[in-house]
Design a protein around this motif. Structure first.
Motif, PDB file in Angstrom:
ATOM      1  N   UNK B  93       0.714  -1.354   0.081  1.00 30.57           N
ATOM      2  CA  UNK B  93      -0.015   0.165  -0.023  1.00 30.57           C
ATOM      3  C   UNK B  93       1.038   1.195   0.035  1.00 30.57           C
ATOM      4  N   UNK B  94       0.421   2.422  -0.609  1.00 29.16           N
ATOM      5  CA  UNK B  94       0.814   3.722  -0.671  1.00 29.16           C
ATOM      6  C   UNK B  94       0.949   4.239   0.637  1.00 29.16           C
ATOM      7  N   UNK B  95       2.031   4.613   1.433  1.00 31.56           N
ATOM      8  CA  UNK B  95       2.106   5.070   2.631  1.00 31.56           C
ATOM      9  C   UNK B  95       2.268   6.758   2.877  1.00 31.56           C
ATOM     10  N   UNK B  96       2.916   7.248   1.563  1.00 36.80           N
ATOM     11  CA  UNK B  96       3.190   8.608   1.633  1.00 36.80           C
ATOM     12  C   UNK B  96       3.345   8.959   0.003  1.00 36.80           C
ATOM     13  N   UNK B  97       2.904  10.002  -0.291  1.00 39.72           N
ATOM     14  CA  UNK B  97       3.009  10.622  -1.649  1.00 39.72           C
ATOM     15  C   UNK B  97       3.869  11.739  -1.611  1.00 39.72           C
ATOM     16  N   UNK B  98       4.595  12.024  -2.512  1.00 40.53           N
ATOM     17  CA  UNK B  98       5.452  13.468  -2.254  1.00 40.53           C
ATOM     18  C   UNK B  98       5.846  13.840  -3.771  1.00 40.53           C
ATOM     19  N   UNK B  99       6.699  15.033  -3.685  1.00 41.00           N
ATOM     20  CA  UNK B  99       7.394  15.763  -4.963  1.00 41.00           C
ATOM     21  C   UNK B  99       8.690  16.092  -4.409  1.00 41.00           C
ATOM     22  N   UNK B 100       9.384  16.031  -5.289  1.00 37.66           N
ATOM     23  CA  UNK B 100      10.859  16.677  -4.964  1.00 37.66           C
ATOM     24  C   UNK B 100      11.158  17.540  -6.273  1.00 37.66           C
ATOM     25  N   UNK B 101      11.903  18.604  -5.603  1.00 38.72           N
ATOM     26  CA  UNK B 101      12.534  19.562  -6.776  1.00 38.72           C
ATOM     27  C   UNK B 101      14.072  19.488  -6.499  1.00 38.72           C
ATOM     28  N   UNK B 102      14.672  19.523  -7.737  1.00 38.67           N
ATOM     29  CA  UNK B 102      15.954  19.527  -7.369  1.00 38.67           C
ATOM     30  C   UNK B 102      16.975  20.226  -8.418  1.00 38.67           C
ATOM     31  N   UNK B 103      18.102  20.541  -8.130  1.00 37.38           N
ATOM     32  CA  UNK B 103      19.104  21.301  -8.865  1.00 37.38           C
ATOM     33  C   UNK B 103      20.351  20.390  -9.031  1.00 37.38           C
ATOM     34  N   UNK B 104      20.942  20.569 -10.274  1.00 39.15           N
ATOM     35  CA  UNK B 104      21.912  19.661 -10.788  1.00 39.15           C
ATOM     36  C   UNK B 104      23.221  20.468 -11.166  1.00 39.15           C
ATOM     37  N   UNK B 105      24.519  20.069 -10.675  1.00 33.50           N
ATOM     38  CA  UNK B 105      25.383  20.890 -10.928  1.00 33.50           C
ATOM     39  C   UNK B 105      25.939  20.556 -12.405  1.00 33.50           C
ATOM     40  N   UNK B 106      27.143  21.362 -12.773  1.00 31.04           N
ATOM     41  CA  UNK B 106      27.663  21.354 -13.837  1.00 31.04           C
ATOM     42  C   UNK B 106      28.069  19.973 -14.367  1.00 31.04           C
ATOM     43  N   UNK B 111      22.971  18.592  -6.606  1.00 29.79           N
ATOM     44  CA  UNK B 111      23.453  19.272  -5.923  1.00 29.79           C
ATOM     45  C   UNK B 111      22.543  19.845  -4.610  1.00 29.79           C
ATOM     46  N   UNK B 112      21.044  19.730  -4.855  1.00 29.64           N
ATOM     47  CA  UNK B 112      19.955  19.859  -3.940  1.00 29.64           C
ATOM     48  C   UNK B 112      18.885  18.959  -4.503  1.00 29.64           C
ATOM     49  N   UNK B 113      18.294  18.494  -3.313  1.00 25.50           N
ATOM     50  CA  UNK B 113      16.801  18.005  -3.339  1.00 25.50           C
ATOM     51  C   UNK B 113      16.405  18.712  -2.338  1.00 25.50           C
ATOM     52  N   UNK B 114      14.894  19.273  -2.624  1.00 25.50           N
ATOM     53  CA  UNK B 114      13.896  19.555  -1.518  1.00 25.50           C
ATOM     54  C   UNK B 114      12.768  18.807  -1.790  1.00 25.50           C
ATOM     55  N   UNK B 115      12.322  17.864  -0.911  1.00 26.99           N
ATOM     56  CA  UNK B 115      11.115  17.169  -1.182  1.00 26.99           C
ATOM     57  C   UNK B 115      10.059  17.727  -0.227  1.00 26.99           C
ATOM     58  N   UNK B 116       8.634  17.564  -0.587  1.00 26.37           N
ATOM     59  CA  UNK B 116       7.679  17.966   0.132  1.00 26.37           C
ATOM     60  C   UNK B 116       6.627  16.808   0.232  1.00 26.37           C
ATOM     61  N   UNK B 117       6.050  16.589   1.219  1.00 25.37           N
ATOM     62  CA  UNK B 117       4.929  15.440   1.338  1.00 25.37           C
ATOM     63  C   UNK B 117       3.675  16.107   1.038  1.00 25.37           C
ATOM     64  N   UNK B 118       2.921  14.936   0.502  1.00 26.82           N
ATOM     65  CA  UNK B 118       1.372  15.299   0.151  1.00 26.82           C
ATOM     66  C   UNK B 118       1.351  16.209  -1.153  1.00 26.82           C
ATOM     67  N   UNK B 119       0.015  16.542  -1.349  1.00 24.23           N
ATOM     68  CA  UNK B 119      -0.260  17.464  -2.613  1.00 24.23           C
ATOM     69  C   UNK B 119      -0.056  18.813  -2.069  1.00 24.23           C
ATOM     70  N   UNK B 120      -0.250  19.591  -2.950  1.00 21.53           N
ATOM     71  CA  UNK B 120      -0.156  21.022  -2.664  1.00 21.53           C
ATOM     72  C   UNK B 120      -1.347  21.429  -1.834  1.00 21.53           C
ATOM     73  N   UNK B 121      -1.076  22.133  -0.706  1.00 20.17           N
ATOM     74  CA  UNK B 121      -2.204  22.515   0.060  1.00 20.17           C
ATOM     75  C   UNK B 121      -3.282  23.271  -0.448  1.00 20.17           C
ATOM     76  N   UNK B 122      -4.361  23.096   0.115  1.00 15.94           N
ATOM     77  CA  UNK B 122      -5.485  23.873  -0.595  1.00 15.94           C
ATOM     78  C   UNK B 122      -5.225  25.449  -0.654  1.00 15.94           C
ATOM     79  N   UNK B 123      -5.896  26.047  -1.495  1.00 14.80           N
ATOM     80  CA  UNK B 123      -6.087  27.316  -1.728  1.00 14.80           C
ATOM     81  C   UNK B 123      -6.816  28.077  -0.440  1.00 14.80           C
ATOM     82  N   UNK B 124      -6.150  28.911   0.343  1.00 12.25           N
ATOM     83  CA  UNK B 124      -7.090  29.467   1.451  1.00 12.25           C
ATOM     84  C   UNK B 124      -8.049  30.262   0.726  1.00 12.25           C
ATOM     85  N   UNK B 125      -9.245  30.177   1.220  1.00  9.29           N
ATOM     86  CA  UNK B 125     -10.228  31.080   0.655  1.00  9.29           C
ATOM     87  C   UNK B 125     -10.488  32.385   1.350  1.00  9.29           C
ATOM     88  N   UNK B 126     -10.773  33.510   0.775  1.00  6.57           N
ATOM     89  CA  UNK B 126     -10.840  34.853   1.615  1.00  6.57           C
ATOM     90  C   UNK B 126     -12.093  34.830   2.584  1.00  6.57           C
TER      91      UNK B 126
END
Lengths: 126, 126
Positions: B93-106, B111-126
């Motif tokens: 079973x899937x226990x966690x879903x997420x997304x990673x952003x990264x940067x590659x060196x020359x 050189x960098x990975x930043x991971x986030x867990x889950x989907x994007x948070x919901x847009x706050x409503x005014x």
């Protein structure tokens, strides 16, 4: 004075993209963008606050009447942020959707944004 | 020799998370991860290849039988990458879903990975 929150910073940053007045746009980016910050999307790679102030003019001139708005809440940890956004054409239709990843400096300003257009690509099947 | 492609690098990086043999894991990260690369997710902030080799052991020990697999294709531009992933528990079973952003060196290594867990948070409503 305490740093602005990541949410406050991203909201100012997003407003800058929609601000036609250069002095006001620069003021928003003075607060939200590091002097040496780097903005990159699939079609642009812009280093420095002054260059971003000018880059946004180019965007506004290429896409008159187009606005950018946040399409998700703003998620952050360890001075890193992510959020989704959408570009809205003059007729109110969504023209581009995308997501940005960013990093904030010690003073709370953005030092890096990398934007991507569209959803994640589909997983390649073996 | 030409740099590896971003896709090849991310595939090796992802394999390292599932590799229990330390020498093999280090070999994958020698190819895919910069010596001074920084890995950050909501629960970790790890600087350097050696530290990441050890961090992954800790992950494997905390979550025995768990695997990480790519959940999207790998998108890249300007040496930046994004991809979605999922964590699969021993029962499949899937226990966690997420997304990673990264940067590659020359040299094509991460050189960098930043991971986030889950989907994007919901847009706050005014």
């Amino acid at each position: 004075m305490a740093n602005p929150t990541p949410v406050a910073t991203i909201e100012k940053y997003a407003r800058a993209w929609n601000e036609p007045d250069e002095a006001l746009r620069r003021g928003l980016l003075d607060d939200a963008w590091s002097e040496r910050g780097r903005y990159t999307d699939p079609a642009a790679d812009v280093v420095g606050r002054d260059a971003l102030v000018r880059h946004i003019v180019g965007f506004q001139q290429r896409f008159p009447g187009t606005r950018i708005e946040l399409a998700s809440g703003i998620d952050s940890h360890h001075h890193a942020v992510r959020f989704a956004w959408r570009m809205i054409g003059p007729d109110g239709a969504v023209t581009v959707e995308g997501m940005d990843f960013g990093e904030l400096g010690a003073d709370g300003r953005l030092e890096r944004i990398v934007g991507f257009f569209g959803p994640f690509p589909a997983l390649a099947k073996d």
